[in-house]
Design a protein around this motif. Structure first.
Motif, mmCIF file in Angstrom:
data_model
loop_
_atom_site.group_PDB
_atom_site.id
_atom_site.type_symbol
_atom_site.label_atom_id
_atom_site.label_comp_id
_atom_site.label_asym_id
_atom_site.label_seq_id
_atom_site.Cartn_x
_atom_site.Cartn_y
_atom_site.Cartn_z
ATOM 1 N N GLY A 55 0.822 -1.206 0.000
ATOM 2 C CA GLY A 55 0.000 0.000 0.000
ATOM 3 C C GLY A 55 0.853 1.253 0.000
ATOM 4 O O GLY A 55 0.566 2.222 -0.705
ATOM 5 N N VAL A 56 1.916 1.244 0.795
ATOM 6 C CA VAL A 56 2.828 2.379 0.870
ATOM 7 C C VAL A 56 3.481 2.631 -0.490
ATOM 8 O O VAL A 56 3.563 3.775 -0.947
ATOM 9 N N CYS A 57 3.950 1.585 -1.148
ATOM 10 C CA CYS A 57 4.568 1.739 -2.482
ATOM 11 C C CYS A 57 3.570 2.317 -3.474
ATOM 12 O O CYS A 57 3.912 3.212 -4.261
ATOM 13 N N TYR A 58 2.347 1.820 -3.452
ATOM 14 C CA TYR A 58 1.311 2.325 -4.351
ATOM 15 C C TYR A 58 1.040 3.801 -4.067
ATOM 16 O O TYR A 58 0.983 4.630 -4.983
ATOM 17 N N LEU A 59 0.899 4.134 -2.782
ATOM 18 C CA LEU A 59 0.587 5.504 -2.393
ATOM 19 C C LEU A 59 1.706 6.461 -2.767
ATOM 20 O O LEU A 59 1.440 7.575 -3.244
ATOM 21 N N GLN A 60 2.969 6.079 -2.592
ATOM 22 C CA GLN A 60 4.056 6.998 -2.923
ATOM 23 C C GLN A 60 4.043 7.322 -4.417
ATOM 24 O O GLN A 60 4.372 8.452 -4.801
ATOM 25 N N ILE A 61 3.634 6.380 -5.235
ATOM 26 C CA ILE A 61 3.531 6.637 -6.676
ATOM 27 C C ILE A 61 2.406 7.641 -6.943
ATOM 28 O O ILE A 61 2.578 8.586 -7.727
ATOM 29 N N LEU A 62 1.266 7.465 -6.280
ATOM 30 C CA LEU A 62 0.161 8.411 -6.459
ATOM 31 C C LEU A 62 0.521 9.807 -5.959
ATOM 32 O O LEU A 62 0.188 10.810 -6.599
ATOM 33 N N LEU A 63 1.177 9.888 -4.811
ATOM 34 C CA LEU A 63 1.517 11.194 -4.243
ATOM 35 C C LEU A 63 2.474 11.974 -5.140
ATOM 36 O O LEU A 63 2.426 13.214 -5.159
ATOM 37 N N ALA A 64 3.315 11.291 -5.886
ATOM 38 C CA ALA A 64 4.251 11.967 -6.782
ATOM 39 C C ALA A 64 3.525 12.836 -7.805
ATOM 40 O O ALA A 64 4.040 13.881 -8.212
ATOM 41 N N ASP A 65 2.317 12.427 -8.193
ATOM 42 C CA ASP A 65 1.536 13.210 -9.156
ATOM 43 C C ASP A 65 1.091 14.556 -8.590
ATOM 44 O O ASP A 65 0.645 15.425 -9.339
ATOM 45 N N HIS A 66 1.192 14.744 -7.288
ATOM 46 C CA HIS A 66 0.722 15.972 -6.650
ATOM 47 C C HIS A 66 1.853 16.949 -6.331
ATOM 48 O O HIS A 66 1.647 17.898 -5.584
ATOM 49 N N LEU A 67 3.018 16.705 -6.919
ATOM 50 C CA LEU A 67 4.163 17.592 -6.717
ATOM 51 C C LEU A 67 4.602 18.201 -8.046
ATOM 52 O O LEU A 67 4.664 17.493 -9.057
ATOM 53 N N PRO A 68 4.927 19.498 -8.040
ATOM 54 C CA PRO A 68 5.436 20.104 -9.272
ATOM 55 C C PRO A 68 6.737 19.414 -9.700
ATOM 56 O O PRO A 68 7.531 18.992 -8.866
ATOM 57 N N ASP A 69 6.928 19.289 -10.974
ATOM 58 C CA ASP A 69 8.145 18.694 -11.546
ATOM 59 C C ASP A 69 8.344 17.237 -11.145
ATOM 60 O O ASP A 69 9.470 16.715 -11.180
ATOM 61 N N MET A 70 7.303 16.574 -10.754
ATOM 62 C CA MET A 70 7.366 15.155 -10.396
ATOM 63 C C MET A 70 6.076 14.521 -10.902
ATOM 64 O O MET A 70 5.069 15.203 -11.067
ATOM 65 N N ASP A 71 6.121 13.236 -11.141
ATOM 66 C CA ASP A 71 4.912 12.498 -11.501
ATOM 67 C C ASP A 71 5.162 11.018 -11.268
ATOM 68 O O ASP A 71 6.252 10.612 -10.871
ATOM 69 N N ARG A 72 4.143 10.217 -11.512
ATOM 70 C CA ARG A 72 4.264 8.781 -11.226
ATOM 71 C C ARG A 72 5.320 8.098 -12.084
ATOM 72 O O ARG A 72 5.981 7.174 -11.623
#
Length: 171
Positions: A101-118
């Motif tokens: 779950g943590v691995c999945y969530l960290q990928i999703l959270l990356a989409d919410h940062l500028p200059d970062m994405d999944r």
């Protein structure tokens, strides 16, 4: 040669991202980003070296801390039950299902940062040495992570459509 020297170092780090945007993202979950000066030991770091640290509701990181480590440790804070969260100091613990779950969530959270994405997060996870049955974080996320997504949904971290709810487990 140390463990850190053996790992791929071409990954996104705190110094590479808008740390105010990151701090705001973490604050949505009640976490405070504490910036540690370069070269100083990171409090609460289970793995040591440049890896992010957790103690209570504080996430510690230096400029050289990999972003995937920051989001991963944040994911543990978000995904652990309230009893573990209240006693958190360095070792996030958790079982196999939480780790997924943590691995999945960290990928999703990356989409919410500028200059970062999944896509970048998955590439960073691969470069750092995360291992998945299908050979890459992106393949796992796309084809083999339904159980991780369901685990997060059952605990209220994701909604029924798979979007982040901005709530910690048990909140």
């Amino acid at each position: 040669m140390s463990y850190a020297d053996e790992r791929q170092t071409d990954v996104s780090r705190l110094a590479d991202v808008d740390d105010d945007a990151l701090a705001a993202l973490l604050a949505r979950f009640g976490l405070t980003l504490v910036r540690v000066p370069g070269g100083e030991p990171i409090p609460g770091s289970f793995w040591g070296e440049e890896e992010a640290g957790l103690a209570g509701d504080r996430l510690y990181a230096r400029p050289d801390t990999p972003l995937h480590s920051i989001l991963h440790e944040s994911g543990h804070y978000i995904c652990m039950d309230p009893a573990r969260r209240s006693a958190l100091d360095t070792d996030a613990g958790g079982d196999y299902d939480e780790e997924n779950g943590v691995c999945y969530l960290q990928i999703l959270l990356a989409d919410h940062l500028p200059d970062m994405d999944r896509d970048r997060m998955c590439a960073d996870m691969d470069a750092w040495g995360y291992t998945f049955r299908l050979g890459s974080a992106a393949a796992w996320f796309a084809e083999d992570a339904a159980d991780a997504r369901a685990w997060l949904q059952e605990r209220g971290v994701l909604d029924r459509d798979g979007a982040v709810t901005w709530r910690c487990r048990g909140a």
